[in-house]
Design a protein around this motif. Structure first.
Motif, PDB file in Angstrom:
ATOM      1  N   UNK A  61       0.763  -1.332   0.001  1.00 40.19           N
ATOM      2  CA  UNK A  61       0.130  -0.119  -0.094  1.00 40.19           C
ATOM      3  C   UNK A  61       0.818   1.248   0.125  1.00 40.19           C
ATOM      4  N   UNK A  62       2.205   1.190  -0.177  1.00 38.71           N
ATOM      5  CA  UNK A  62       3.056   2.255  -0.048  1.00 38.71           C
ATOM      6  C   UNK A  62       3.797   2.513   0.909  1.00 38.71           C
ATOM      7  N   UNK A  63       5.058   2.796   0.962  1.00 40.52           N
ATOM      8  CA  UNK A  63       5.997   2.876   2.203  1.00 40.52           C
ATOM      9  C   UNK A  63       5.856   4.408   2.490  1.00 40.52           C
ATOM     10  N   UNK A  64       5.393   4.414   3.937  1.00 43.32           N
ATOM     11  CA  UNK A  64       5.467   5.670   4.621  1.00 43.32           C
ATOM     12  C   UNK A  64       6.691   6.243   5.461  1.00 43.32           C
ATOM     13  N   UNK A  65       7.562   5.303   5.524  1.00 40.81           N
ATOM     14  CA  UNK A  65       8.736   5.596   6.225  1.00 40.81           C
ATOM     15  C   UNK A  65       9.450   6.898   5.764  1.00 40.81           C
ATOM     16  N   UNK A  66       9.567   7.078   4.664  1.00 42.51           N
ATOM     17  CA  UNK A  66      10.398   8.485   4.320  1.00 42.51           C
ATOM     18  C   UNK A  66       9.584   9.559   4.826  1.00 42.51           C
ATOM     19  N   UNK A  67       8.316   9.701   5.112  1.00 42.07           N
ATOM     20  CA  UNK A  67       7.771  11.023   5.597  1.00 42.07           C
ATOM     21  C   UNK A  67       7.916  10.860   7.037  1.00 42.07           C
ATOM     22  N   UNK A 101      18.022   2.448   5.811  1.00 40.64           N
ATOM     23  CA  UNK A 101      17.027   2.060   4.684  1.00 40.64           C
ATOM     24  C   UNK A 101      15.833   1.838   4.693  1.00 40.64           C
ATOM     25  N   UNK A 102      15.358   1.872   5.900  1.00 44.62           N
ATOM     26  CA  UNK A 102      13.854   1.914   6.382  1.00 44.62           C
ATOM     27  C   UNK A 102      13.379   0.362   6.078  1.00 44.62           C
ATOM     28  N   UNK A 103      12.024   0.343   5.841  1.00 50.79           N
ATOM     29  CA  UNK A 103      11.396  -1.040   5.691  1.00 50.79           C
ATOM     30  C   UNK A 103      11.819  -1.650   4.257  1.00 50.79           C
ATOM     31  N   UNK A 141       7.502   1.856  13.959  1.00 48.12           N
ATOM     32  CA  UNK A 141       7.943   3.491  13.690  1.00 48.12           C
ATOM     33  C   UNK A 141       9.125   4.044  14.105  1.00 48.12           C
ATOM     34  N   UNK A 142      10.039   3.274  14.823  1.00 46.31           N
ATOM     35  CA  UNK A 142      11.160   3.662  14.974  1.00 46.31           C
ATOM     36  C   UNK A 142      11.120   4.421  16.418  1.00 46.31           C
ATOM     37  N   UNK A 143      10.090   4.412  17.243  1.00 46.83           N
ATOM     38  CA  UNK A 143       9.820   5.154  18.390  1.00 46.83           C
ATOM     39  C   UNK A 143      10.891   4.840  19.547  1.00 46.83           C
ATOM     40  N   UNK A 144      10.835   3.737  19.721  1.00 47.16           N
ATOM     41  CA  UNK A 144      12.001   3.049  20.588  1.00 47.16           C
ATOM     42  C   UNK A 144      13.494   3.379  20.373  1.00 47.16           C
ATOM     43  N   UNK A 169      10.511   9.522   8.829  1.00 45.14           N
ATOM     44  CA  UNK A 169      11.916   9.714   9.022  1.00 45.14           C
ATOM     45  C   UNK A 169      11.856  11.411   8.664  1.00 45.14           C
ATOM     46  N   UNK A 170      11.337  11.940   7.868  1.00 45.75           N
ATOM     47  CA  UNK A 170      11.513  13.354   7.765  1.00 45.75           C
ATOM     48  C   UNK A 170      11.170  14.119   8.945  1.00 45.75           C
ATOM     49  N   UNK A 171       9.999  13.543   9.619  1.00 45.49           N
ATOM     50  CA  UNK A 171       9.492  14.317  10.845  1.00 45.49           C
ATOM     51  C   UNK A 171      10.171  14.119  11.984  1.00 45.49           C
ATOM     52  N   UNK A 172      10.948  12.721  12.096  1.00 48.74           N
ATOM     53  CA  UNK A 172      11.706  12.654  13.062  1.00 48.74           C
ATOM     54  C   UNK A 172      12.877  13.366  13.128  1.00 48.74           C
TER      55      UNK A 172
END
Length: 501
Positions: free
Chosen positions: A53-59, A242-244, A162-165, A61-64
């Protein structure tokens, strides 16, 4: 120096060897990870959702990254350390399953790492989904006696929440970024958001207590985000996220091009290796280009690219058009279940041949390991189980190469041995790869991972030590089998000196 797997079967950990003392480091209760568990697979669903359904990790990561910048992190994301011109650091990848294979690495790691300035965890710090509650037993406890900072780059498993920890542990207690606006139904983004796995509100209740295990001042490090650069001595070490799905977002790609400028020698640490299993995976960047375009450009002066994600060791010395040799390394053997090396076909990629290629475990040891594992699982030990000598011999026959360890006594390769090698996906020569291949080659190490069945040595784990001087970088791959002999004196499975001038 102790024997390595290239010298003797005992050096590989086979035989009736005394088990190491690593169990004394482990907590009383260890959660067993099995990738056949439907609940675990459901918790780890974000990778599949991103591919569908599309990879949201770039967005995300940008916010982080923007949040870390507003909190005072350096805009160029460069950590400037005051190392002398000669220093050493460790690299260990794909560590955090929290079970016997991970802890079996620790005693040898602590011995070899004496005198090093810092360590880098290369991909998948915490399995299965990067939860904060898992950091105590899978990060703080195993490395509590390493008396130096630890930096990290996330892998796909760290992104399953979502990389929180990861951000809280490595990036200075960063709170979660503002949530994205809810997507409108009934589109793909809405469906992905509906199914997306997110951390529990109370997932970090044990994190404060766990931090005390690595609470000394000399162990502290705060990095500017999930990707970063370290200037240390004569080199720049660059870590990318390199994300998901193994892709760089455009913002990170632009940053990578910027920090790669200049004559300073550079080492890349990445969650997705650029050469692996006899194939080239250049790692695309959103908007165009690849990571390997940047790494191989002469002006950027990269000397090595080290990637995690694949749970073994591989090295490809690629000679570039300008005459330089760039060392592409896979270093993901730090604790997670072993990815097979015997499925790697005869290597012929980018001018690298079998003469140049190195891997650990050796293909024959990998085949022997898996044959015994499936002999136990299927209760067909007499048929499936191969001795290490039989496995070495059949791999040599299938690839058309001399055995790394000469079989003693001489082994006759029978039809049974050939059939077991085929069923377990043993590699073949390039000219034989076009025909029919059993589907198990890609399936059995993924669907039937040995993680829940390998609680006794040899484990075939590994880690790297890099010794830097103004003239060169010496890279050594050390083995950890879980046996006492290799624990007391971790053998060197591979070594290369990389010139800087």
């Amino acid at each position: 120096m102790s024997d390595s797997s290239r010298d003797t079967a005992a050096g590989a950990g086979w035989g009736d060897a005394e088990q190491g003392a690593y169990r004394q480091l482990m907590p009383g209760r260890v959660e067993k990870i099995s990738w056949l568990n439907p609940r675990l697979l459901w918790a780890a669903r974000n990778g599949v959702l991103a591919s569908w359904f599309g990879d949201p990790t770039g967005r995300t990561r940008g916010r982080l990254v923007a949040q870390r910048a507003s909190a005072g992190a350096p805009a160029d994301k460069v950590i400037r350390r005051t190392e002398p011109d000669e220093f050493s650091f460790m690299v260990i990848g794909d560590t955090g399953e929290g079970d016997e294979p991970q802890y079996a690495v620790v005693p040898g790691f602590l011995r070899v790492s004496q005198g090093t300035s810092f360590a880098v965890l290369a991909s998948d710090v915490i399995y299965p989904v990067g939860s904060a509650d898992d950091y105590e037993t899978k990060f703080f406890r195993p490395y509590r006696d390493y008396r130096a900072p630890i930096y990290a780059i996330p892998g796909n498993h760290d992104w399953y929440e979502d990389l929180g920890a990861f951000m809280r542990v490595f990036c200075g207690d960063a709170p979660p970024p503002p949530a994205e606006p809810a997507p409108r139904p009934p589109g793909r983004a809405w469906l992905r958001s509906l199914l997306w796995h997110r951390p529990r509100p109370d997932d970090d209740r044990r994190l404060t207590q766990a931090r005390a295990l690595r609470g000394d001042a000399v162990q502290q490090a705060v990095q500017p985000g999930p990707y970063w650069a370290i200037d240390a001595g004569p080199v720049r070490i660059i870590g990318i996220d390199t994300g998901l799905l193994g892709v760089l977002d455009a913002e990170q790609g632009a940053w990578l091009r910027e920090v790669s400028q200049g004559p300073r020698p550079k080492i890349l640490i990445t969650g997705s290796p650029l050469y692996v299993d006899g194939e080239h995976h250049p790692c695309p960047i959103e908007g165009g280009g690849t990571v390997d375009d940047i790494v191989s450009a002469p002006a950027h002066r990269y000397v090595a690219a080290i990637g995690g994600d694949i749970h073994n060791y591989q090295r490809y010395p690629v000679r570039l058009a300008d005459g330089r040799t760039l060392q592409y390394v896979v270093a993901g053997g730090g604790g997670a279940f072993m990815h097979a090396t015997h499925t790697i076909p005869r290597v012929s990629v980018a001018g690298v041949t079998e003469r140049d290629f190195r891997c650990y475990p050796l293909r024959g040891d990998s085949l022997a390991f898996y044959s015994r594992l499936y002999g136990r699982r299927l209760r067909l030990r007499r048929f499936f189980a191969l001795t290490e000598e039989e496995a070495q011999a059949v791999v040599a026959e299938r690839l058309g190469i001399p055995p790394t360890r000469t079989p003693r006594p001489q082994v006759r390769v029978t039809r049974r041995i050939r059939l077991v090698a085929s069923l377990l996906g043993a590699g073949s020569r390039p000219e034989r790869r076009r025909g029919f291949r059993l589907p198990v080659r890609k399936i059995y190490t993924q669907l039937f991972s040995p993680g829940s069945a390998t609680y006794s040595p040899p484990f075939f784990k590994c880690f790297l030590r890099l010794d830097v001087s103004p003239e060169s970088v010496r890279l050594r791959c050390h083995a950890a089998t879980g046996n006492l002999a290799q624990e007391l004196n971790p053998p060197v499975e591979d070594e290369v000196t990389i010139p800087l001038v």
